[in-house]
Design an enzyme around this catalytic site. Structure first.
Site, PDB file in Angstrom:
ATOM      1  N   LYS A 129      28.241  37.884  28.198  1.00  0.00           N
ATOM      2  CA  LYS A 129      28.662  37.679  29.880  1.00  0.00           C
ATOM      3  C   LYS A 129      27.337  37.075  30.632  1.00  0.00           C
ATOM      4  O   LYS A 129      26.120  37.352  30.484  1.00  0.00           O
ATOM      5  CB  LYS A 129      29.001  39.129  30.357  1.00  0.00           C
ATOM      6  CG  LYS A 129      29.835  38.846  31.816  1.00  0.00           C
ATOM      7  CD  LYS A 129      31.416  38.900  31.412  1.00  0.00           C
ATOM      8  CE  LYS A 129      31.979  38.326  32.548  1.00  0.00           C
ATOM      9  NZ  LYS A 129      33.590  38.217  32.062  1.00  0.00           N
ATOM     10  N   GLY A 168      34.746  30.891  32.406  1.00  0.00           N
ATOM     11  CA  GLY A 168      34.870  31.507  33.957  1.00  0.00           C
ATOM     12  C   GLY A 168      34.989  32.966  34.197  1.00  0.00           C
ATOM     13  O   GLY A 168      35.386  33.628  33.114  1.00  0.00           O
ATOM     14  N   ASP A 169      34.899  33.287  35.307  1.00  0.00           N
ATOM     15  CA  ASP A 169      35.323  34.655  35.642  1.00  0.00           C
ATOM     16  C   ASP A 169      35.283  34.765  36.946  1.00  0.00           C
ATOM     17  O   ASP A 169      35.519  33.528  37.505  1.00  0.00           O
ATOM     18  CB  ASP A 169      33.874  35.919  35.081  1.00  0.00           C
ATOM     19  CG  ASP A 169      34.491  37.058  35.461  1.00  0.00           C
ATOM     20  OD1 ASP A 169      35.451  37.759  34.659  1.00  0.00           O
ATOM     21  OD2 ASP A 169      33.868  38.075  36.137  1.00  0.00           O
ATOM     22  N   ASN A 243      42.788  33.919  39.956  1.00  0.00           N
ATOM     23  CA  ASN A 243      43.387  33.190  38.598  1.00  0.00           C
ATOM     24  C   ASN A 243      44.206  34.136  38.194  1.00  0.00           C
ATOM     25  O   ASN A 243      45.101  34.077  37.599  1.00  0.00           O
ATOM     26  CB  ASN A 243      42.180  32.781  37.795  1.00  0.00           C
ATOM     27  CG  ASN A 243      42.429  32.246  36.519  1.00  0.00           C
ATOM     28  OD1 ASN A 243      42.790  33.080  35.504  1.00  0.00           O
ATOM     29  ND2 ASN A 243      43.124  31.040  36.613  1.00  0.00           N
ATOM     30  N   SER A 380      40.372  31.019  25.064  1.00  0.00           N
ATOM     31  CA  SER A 380      39.357  30.321  25.344  1.00  0.00           C
ATOM     32  C   SER A 380      38.756  29.908  23.933  1.00  0.00           C
ATOM     33  O   SER A 380      38.271  28.748  23.497  1.00  0.00           O
ATOM     34  CB  SER A 380      38.275  31.166  25.905  1.00  0.00           C
ATOM     35  OG  SER A 380      38.369  30.914  27.411  1.00  0.00           O
TER      36      SER A 380
HETATM   37  P1  NDP Z   1      38.869  35.174  40.871  1.00  0.00           P
HETATM   38  O1  NDP Z   1      37.721  34.802  41.604  1.00  0.00           O
HETATM   39  O2  NDP Z   1      39.795  34.201  40.591  1.00  0.00           O
HETATM   40  O3  NDP Z   1      39.777  36.363  41.907  1.00  0.00           O
HETATM   41  C1  NDP Z   1      39.496  37.348  42.064  1.00  0.00           C
HETATM   42  C2  NDP Z   1      40.240  37.949  43.340  1.00  0.00           C
HETATM   43  O4  NDP Z   1      40.140  39.453  43.729  1.00  0.00           O
HETATM   44  C3  NDP Z   1      40.105  37.455  44.469  1.00  0.00           C
HETATM   45  O5  NDP Z   1      41.278  37.402  45.049  1.00  0.00           O
HETATM   46  C4  NDP Z   1      39.529  38.279  45.111  1.00  0.00           C
HETATM   47  O6  NDP Z   1      39.599  38.492  46.737  1.00  0.00           O
HETATM   48  C5  NDP Z   1      39.735  39.635  44.930  1.00  0.00           C
HETATM   49  N1  NDP Z   1      39.337  40.638  44.913  1.00  0.00           N
HETATM   50  C6  NDP Z   1      37.984  40.830  44.975  1.00  0.00           C
HETATM   51  N2  NDP Z   1      37.635  42.430  45.259  1.00  0.00           N
HETATM   52  C7  NDP Z   1      38.689  42.836  45.618  1.00  0.00           C
HETATM   53  C8  NDP Z   1      38.991  44.172  45.985  1.00  0.00           C
HETATM   54  N3  NDP Z   1      37.971  45.083  46.105  1.00  0.00           N
HETATM   55  N4  NDP Z   1      40.337  44.458  46.312  1.00  0.00           N
HETATM   56  C9  NDP Z   1      41.283  43.390  46.254  1.00  0.00           C
HETATM   57  N5  NDP Z   1      40.952  42.183  45.984  1.00  0.00           N
HETATM   58  C10 NDP Z   1      39.809  41.830  45.495  1.00  0.00           C
HETATM   59  O7  NDP Z   1      38.498  36.196  39.592  1.00  0.00           O
HETATM   60  P2  NDP Z   1      39.370  36.249  38.426  1.00  0.00           P
HETATM   61  O8  NDP Z   1      41.186  36.333  38.679  1.00  0.00           O
HETATM   62  O9  NDP Z   1      39.158  35.299  37.501  1.00  0.00           O
HETATM   63  O10 NDP Z   1      39.152  37.759  37.886  1.00  0.00           O
HETATM   64  C11 NDP Z   1      39.748  38.739  38.439  1.00  0.00           C
HETATM   65  C12 NDP Z   1      39.235  40.158  37.352  1.00  0.00           C
HETATM   66  O11 NDP Z   1      39.696  39.604  36.179  1.00  0.00           O
HETATM   67  C13 NDP Z   1      37.748  40.335  37.243  1.00  0.00           C
HETATM   68  O12 NDP Z   1      37.738  41.638  36.895  1.00  0.00           O
HETATM   69  C14 NDP Z   1      37.618  39.668  36.139  1.00  0.00           C
HETATM   70  O13 NDP Z   1      36.570  40.077  35.091  1.00  0.00           O
HETATM   71  C15 NDP Z   1      38.853  39.732  35.167  1.00  0.00           C
HETATM   72  N6  NDP Z   1      39.129  38.776  33.947  1.00  0.00           N
HETATM   73  C16 NDP Z   1      39.127  37.604  34.383  1.00  0.00           C
HETATM   74  C17 NDP Z   1      39.630  36.399  33.275  1.00  0.00           C
HETATM   75  C18 NDP Z   1      39.788  35.183  33.542  1.00  0.00           C
HETATM   76  O14 NDP Z   1      40.200  34.421  32.526  1.00  0.00           O
HETATM   77  N7  NDP Z   1      39.596  34.556  34.853  1.00  0.00           N
HETATM   78  C19 NDP Z   1      39.526  37.151  32.041  1.00  0.00           C
HETATM   79  C20 NDP Z   1      39.723  38.597  31.743  1.00  0.00           C
HETATM   80  C21 NDP Z   1      39.207  39.116  32.858  1.00  0.00           C
HETATM   81  P3  NDP Z   1      38.432  37.642  47.675  1.00  0.00           P
HETATM   82  O15 NDP Z   1      38.791  36.047  47.546  1.00  0.00           O
HETATM   83  O16 NDP Z   1      38.334  38.125  48.873  1.00  0.00           O
HETATM   84  O17 NDP Z   1      36.965  37.832  46.971  1.00  0.00           O
END
Ligand code: NDP
Length: 449
Positions: A129, A168-169, A243, A380
């Protein structure tokens, strides 16, 4: 809470001493070690080979300066990281996170979890990571590009298609991967599958963007089916609107559920008529706007400031898809009181240990992140296969493979739990199934790492 095995507790005590300032990492390790008690008791060769002592220590961590110039011509400096945690079953693989909260504790927790998640996918990928404390919010495209290019200028020395393949993450989508990929190619003069989550014309895989959210719903569906239930007609609450959340919203809707709320870090929107995922996609992916603007498109939706309140909305299924420790014990109690039947984690470690205990005590079906959100990294790995073969598969082909992988992950986690006497506990089952494959590979390779 003590781990119910003296040897595992002593390894954990040592780890705590060496990493006292890394709470998220320690939280992730403690949960895994507690699950491994029956395995360590049944297999003394693992203790003899020091597998636990070795698996909790990253193989390598790279930390570096990331200087870049903002639109006002000022020099900015961020810190970049790559944690190469474990390569026993394949090249390091795991996302890059760009968020101001990023530090070593968070990346080590994510890298550690990634080892077992990647193993669960059944594909040959190790755990890693990385990321930076850079905050992409409010930055121009040019600033994002300059940051990504500077970040990759150092990172490129440490990665490669057979060494370490980042993705990505949080804060890293196709735009950021594109800037990093372009810089890698320029620096190395190679067009290889060194990053995943690429745009389709540059070797990306169809269905990668959708994979984590879709996979989460496929996993939850298996969990529900095992108890004679389904998504059909259920009310679903999803946190986040990134995402993972967007495509969980789409798939849950396609499976017959009604998604009634989504959020961002400022607040949440609720619409009992169902959230329209196309509008969500337009706001977040095209306009890169805040979730509160949803009410401008759909007047029946209501916006509430503050993100935690989302868990007080009565629902049948909760899918936390935002970030770590976003769902605490109090929120879990509210969900249980309102009749939730299933929780599946789209984000990494979104539920605190207290919240997980509350769900388990109350018989709520619980799908832990490393199993439930493994669809992203699995796809991926499918992108890596296509890149190596210089081929591209159709959307349906990839989606079908993803669906098959999520079913297998559910079955393997559920069978491992049964085998070690904790039937129905998918937290333990996922940890055990993911661990055994990596531990066996480490045993076989001798004490080199
Ligand atoms: P993004 O950056 O696309 O989205 C994150 C979202 O979560 C945004 O809408 C953000 O809002 C919101 N957010 C952050 N903190 C909070 C909070 N405390 N309460 C409510 N909403 C919040 O990230 P992803 O969707 O890619 O990732 C989300 C999670 O999924 C992470 O934990 C990541 O590690 C995990 N994940 C992602 C994968 C992927 O393929 N993308 C694969 C496996 C796990 P704001 O815009 O306000 O920050």
């Amino acid at each position: 809470m003590a781990i119910s095995n003296e040897y595992l507790q002593s390894v954990f005590d040592g780890l705590k001493q060496r990493n006292a300032n890394e709470p998220e990492f320690l939280q992730a390790v403690e949960e895994v070690l507690e699950s491994l008690v029956p395995v360590i008791e049944a297999r003394p060769e693992l203790q003899k080979a020091g597998i636990i002592e070795r698996i909790v220590e990253p193989e390598r961590i790279v930390m570096f300066r990331v200087p870049w110039v903002d639109d006002q011509g000022r020099v900015q400096v961020n810190r970049g990281y790559r944690v190469q945690f474990n390569s026993a079953i394949g090249p390091y693989k795991g996302g890059l996170r760009l968020h101001p909260s990023v530090n070593l504790s968070i990346l080590k927790f994510l890298g550690f979890e990634q080892i077992f998640k990647n193993s669960l996918t059944t594909l040959p990928i190790g755990g890693g990571k990385g990321g930076s404390d850079f905050d992409p919010k409010g930055k121009s495209d040019n600033e994002i590009m300059r940051f990504c290019q500077s970040f990759m200028t150092e990172l490129c020395r440490h990665i490669g298609p057979d060494t370490d393949v980042p993705a990505g993450d949080i804060g890293v989508g196709a735009r950021e991967i594109g800037f990093m990929f372009g810089q890698y190619k320029r620096l190395t003069n190679e067009f290889t599958g060194v990053l995943t989550g690429k745009a389709i014309p540059s070797g990306g895989s169809l269905a990668r963007k959708e994979a984590t959210g879709y996979g989460l719903c496929y996993f939850a569906d298996e969990m529900l089916k095992d108890c004679g239930k389904s998504f059909q007609g259920k009310k679903v609450v999803i946190s986040g609107s990134g995402n993972v959340a967007i495509y969980a919203c789409q798939k849950a809707t396609q499976l017959g559920a009604k998604v009634i709320a989504v959020s961002d870090s400022n607040g949440y929107i609720r619409d009992d008529n169902g959230i329209d995922y196309r509008t969500l996609q337009e706001i977040k992916e095209v306009k890169r706007d805040r979730i509160k603007t949803y009410v401008n498109y759909v007047p029946s939706a209501v916006y509430t400031e503050g993100c935690r309140g989302i868990w007080t909305i009565p629902c049948d299924i909760a899918l936390p898809c935002a970030t770590q420790n976003e769902l605490d014990e109090q929120s879990a109690e509210a969900l249980v009181k309102n009749g939730v039947i299933a929780v599946a984690e789209g984000a990494n470690m979104p539920s605190t240990p207290g919240a997980i205990a509350c769900f388990q005590k109350n018989g709520v079906l619980f799908g832990p992140a490393k199993a439930a959100n493994a669809g992203g990294v699995a796809t991926s790995a499918l992108e890596m296969c296509q890149n190596s073969a210089r081929l591209s598969w159709s959307f349906d082909d990839v989606d079908e493979k993803l669906h098959g992988i999520m079913k297998t992950i559910y079955r393997n986690a559920s069978e491992a739990a049964k085998k070690y006497g904790v039937e129905g506990n998918l937290v333990a089952g996922a940890n055990i199934a993911g661990f055994e494959k990596v531990a066996d590979a480490m045993l076989w390779q001798g004490i080199s790492y």
